[in-house]
Design an enzyme around this catalytic site. Structure first.
Site, PDB file in Angstrom:
ATOM      1  N   THR A 184       0.293  -1.300   0.253  1.00 18.03           N
ATOM      2  CA  THR A 184       0.294  -0.257  -0.069  1.00 18.03           C
ATOM      3  C   THR A 184       0.370   1.142   0.202  1.00 18.03           C
ATOM      4  O   THR A 184       0.853   1.818  -0.835  1.00 18.03           O
ATOM      5  CB  THR A 184      -0.954  -0.050   1.132  1.00 18.03           C
ATOM      6  N   LYS A 218       4.386  -7.054   3.467  1.00 17.18           N
ATOM      7  CA  LYS A 218       4.095  -5.107   3.459  1.00 17.18           C
ATOM      8  C   LYS A 218       3.837  -4.411   5.006  1.00 17.18           C
ATOM      9  O   LYS A 218       3.139  -5.296   6.052  1.00 17.18           O
ATOM     10  CB  LYS A 218       2.664  -4.811   2.530  1.00 17.18           C
ATOM     11  N   GLU A 233       7.049   4.564   7.394  1.00 15.25           N
ATOM     12  CA  GLU A 233       6.411   6.719   6.608  1.00 15.25           C
ATOM     13  C   GLU A 233       7.512   7.698   7.379  1.00 15.25           C
ATOM     14  O   GLU A 233       7.379   8.000   8.385  1.00 15.25           O
ATOM     15  CB  GLU A 233       5.181   6.883   7.211  1.00 15.25           C
ATOM     16  N   THR A 274       1.198  -7.373  12.865  1.00 16.09           N
ATOM     17  CA  THR A 274       1.476  -5.469  12.324  1.00 16.09           C
ATOM     18  C   THR A 274       1.268  -5.133  10.621  1.00 16.09           C
ATOM     19  O   THR A 274       2.221  -4.411  10.785  1.00 16.09           O
ATOM     20  CB  THR A 274       1.412  -4.996  13.907  1.00 16.09           C
ATOM     21  N   SER A 304      -5.166   6.054   3.967  1.00 14.74           N
ATOM     22  CA  SER A 304      -4.935   4.817   3.330  1.00 14.74           C
ATOM     23  C   SER A 304      -6.140   3.879   3.313  1.00 14.74           C
ATOM     24  O   SER A 304      -6.420   3.128   3.510  1.00 14.74           O
ATOM     25  CB  SER A 304      -4.071   4.470   4.592  1.00 14.74           C
ATOM     26  N   ASN A 313       0.717  11.050   6.581  1.00  8.94           N
ATOM     27  CA  ASN A 313      -0.539  10.481   6.896  1.00  8.94           C
ATOM     28  C   ASN A 313      -1.568  11.931   7.414  1.00  8.94           C
ATOM     29  O   ASN A 313      -2.550  11.825   7.381  1.00  8.94           O
ATOM     30  CB  ASN A 313      -0.320  10.409   8.873  1.00  8.94           C
TER      31      ASN A 313
END
Lengths: 408, 408
Positions: B162, B188, B280, B199, B408, B403
């Site tokens: 993603t 991923k 991220e 997670t 997402s 974010n």
């Protein structure tokens, strides 16, 4: 660093006009502890008969002044009390040196004020791990004593700031059988803010009269519902302290008085909200109400899980009504939740219910709310009657800027 | 969004050359679930006799596919198994519609592969709360079956991404009495990463032979020491799943085999680290070792408190050896700690000991270490013999950018 940051966009327009509190005087000085050209030390002196109550950080690595204050609570009231606070250096994680520095400041303050050492309460805020240059503080003590004024609380509020972008004050006056009782408080704090406990420095003064033990119980309970319900970044300071001093100079016994309890709650909540509004980098004030829980602890756990979630906080910064992240934060909190009984509102807009997006939901409604600077998120767990409200701010580039470069 | 982000500076140079695993084939397709012009669905088919073990998010708001997979663990091995994963939509918090969508995908996959429905394991990752367009997935199933290839694991790794900036793979081969046993895994994950549990999405395949119950125990324990020791942002996904498929095609029983357990650990740790390296906005890979604790749980609690502290993470982003924030994070964790027995190292540099800065400490030594892209922080609590290591990344403007704007 202090003063270098622009005033928070969420700040109140001005510092409030705080009234004198009978039995308390203040002075502040530029001691040059770390900053130059600004007030960085304040001394408050309370009259004989003052009750001192306090709550302190629960950190296992508490700073030396915190341990010293905790040991002194409940002491002799007849002597009066002094509160001495410096900014720029936290005297935290400074080993034996830190204990000695507290003793040096306390002893010098006791001598200068004529108070016993066990009635001198100190606090230090700023950089951790560097020796407190206590001589710079004690050098100002005689001036701090001679310059005491009942009108200098605003200076005291300025002197305790670190990364704060504005000084914080709040006041309430109540009437008890025709007699006024007044409260006035100041606070500092903008980062390293999370429950447990005061999570900042807060000093509240009142001319109401109450025994130390009764005041202590009231302060602890009121703190749980105010300062322990705010979070900026989930980080808990090693130094944070809340002290309430009741001088009794009004001659009005406020023990068990509901109006006084409500006024204390109002002052604490006002100061707590001001701390959140000065959250490092904050652009949104966020109120999170969690209802329908099996118990109050569960409601607060969910609320703080939402309030501390970096993904929720960044979504709010981006004005994105991303309720999926709220679901995630409820799910991870560890408190009881049922996916299919959850309902979520952003502002007045019902976003999700029965485990899915509401059939009436239009994203533009929630998106319009997210553009406000006061964001209201409500989550109903659909499992019981208990509720809790917590307050936080968004997570922005400003937070990174302040904390990636700044050695507080 | 996927593909729009620059490759993480901490990424491995290339995707590893993953070997074929006897008994497993793969195919991937562009189903256009949310993204266009990229692979977004993958189907893996495992031969009859395959044991399937798994661990899943402990979130109270788990997604429908997670609940479906959990119910199927421990089922009949003789039938083989299929794993079908889509990116772009998490099918999470989608109510009854989500359950129906899982059923539709499972039933279509069962029909297309000839496997019983209770041997079809699905996962979905991406946006929460939007209905899964399952028809776009099932429309590709017959092609996904006919295009199965033992060489297509890299395509599968790409299809499940993603916000990942690179696809993640790891492999190990061991020798058991002259017989090779091979493991290969893909993963991923880059945000919403925190223990508890996988997670993220992780799929590991081996030709070793083991009963489902033995494999399940091994996978649970190994996951606790790898995926449950990483955190990017303390946020736990509602969808995360780790599945290990042991086809047994090598004919080598690896039950109780230490070399196999170590190889599985190595693959899991490698993938876990790759997820952190793709955190991220990450610019630093951070290893935090906590020693000298009363028990392992306390050590891990301290480690994760440090790893999740926004103030620690921003200091690392700013290359600031701010050990005071480490003290703060230990103090707030809730696990036992004694301020005056704490020691802290940044890299090889002893920074603090006996409750204060070390007399040998020179800030330039620690500052030099902070400029590396692999940061090592060690904390010794001086209270016992237990230890734990956790891994995280720094908190940067990149995290906010991704974010605050990305749904997402």
């Amino acid at each position: 660093m202090a003063g270098a940051l622009p005033r928070s966009p969420l700040a109140p327009e001005t510092f409030p006009d705080l009234p004198q509190i009978d039995g308390v005087t203040f002075a502040a000085a530029e001691a040059g502890i770390k900053y130059s050209g600004r007030l960085d030390v304040m001394l408050a002196i309370c009259a004989p008969g003052t009750s001192i109550a306090g709550v302190f950080t629960k950190s296992a690595t508490r700073a030396a002044p915190v341990l010293d204050c905790q040991a002194k609570l409940g002491g002799e009231q007849d002597a009066g009390a002094a509160i001495l606070v410096n900014a720029g250096n936290a005297n935290a994680f400074t080993g034996r040196n830190g204990v000695d520095a507290v003793a040096a400041v306390v002893d010098a303050t006791a001598r200068a004020t004529g108070l016993p050492a066990d009635r001198v309460f100190t606090a230090s805020t700023g950089v951790i791990g560097e020796p407190l240059p206590h001589g710079r503080i004690t050098a100002h003590l005689s001036n701090l004593v001679t310059q005491q004024s009942a009108d200098a609380i605003a200076d005291a509020a300025s002197a305790i700031m670190t990364t704060d972008t504005y000084s914080k004050g709040a006041t309430q006056t109540i009437d008890v059988d025709g007699q006024p009782v007044t409260l006035a408080g100041i606070a500092k704090g903008s980062g390293m803010i999370a429950p447990d406990m005061a999570t900042m420095l807060v000093y509240i003064f009142t001319d109401g009269q109450m025994t130390q033990s009764a005041l202590q119980d009231l302060v602890r309970d009121t703190s749980d519902a105010t300062f322990n319900c705010i979070t900026v970044d989930s980080d808990t300071s090693t130094s944070d302290s809340l002290i309430v001093a009741a001088t009794g100079a009004s001659g009005v016994d406020v023990t068990g008085n509901t109006a006084f309890a409500e006024a204390l709650y109002a002052v604490m909540l006002d100061l707590a909200h001001q701390v959140v509004r000065d959250g490092e980098g904050a652009t949104k004030f966020v109120e999170i109400e969690v209802t329908g829980c099996t118990d109050k602890t569960a409601a607060k756990t969910h609320g703080l899980s939402i309030a501390n979630s970096p993904l929720v906080k960044t979504a709010i910064a981006g004005e994105d009504p991303n309720w999926g992240r709220v679901v995630m934060a409820v799910g991870k909190s560890g408190a009881p939740a049922e996916r299919d009984t959850l309902s979520i509102w952003f502002g007045e807009t019902l976003v999700a219910e029965n485990g899915w997006v509401s059939p009436t939901y239009r994203e533009e409604d929630a998106a319009a709310h997210m553009k406000q600077d006061h964001i209201y998120i409500r989550v109903d767990c659909g499992m019981g009657d208990a509720s809790a409200t917590v307050w936080t701010c968004d997570l922005t580039h400003g937070y990174i800027e302040i904390n990636a470069d700044y050695r507080s």
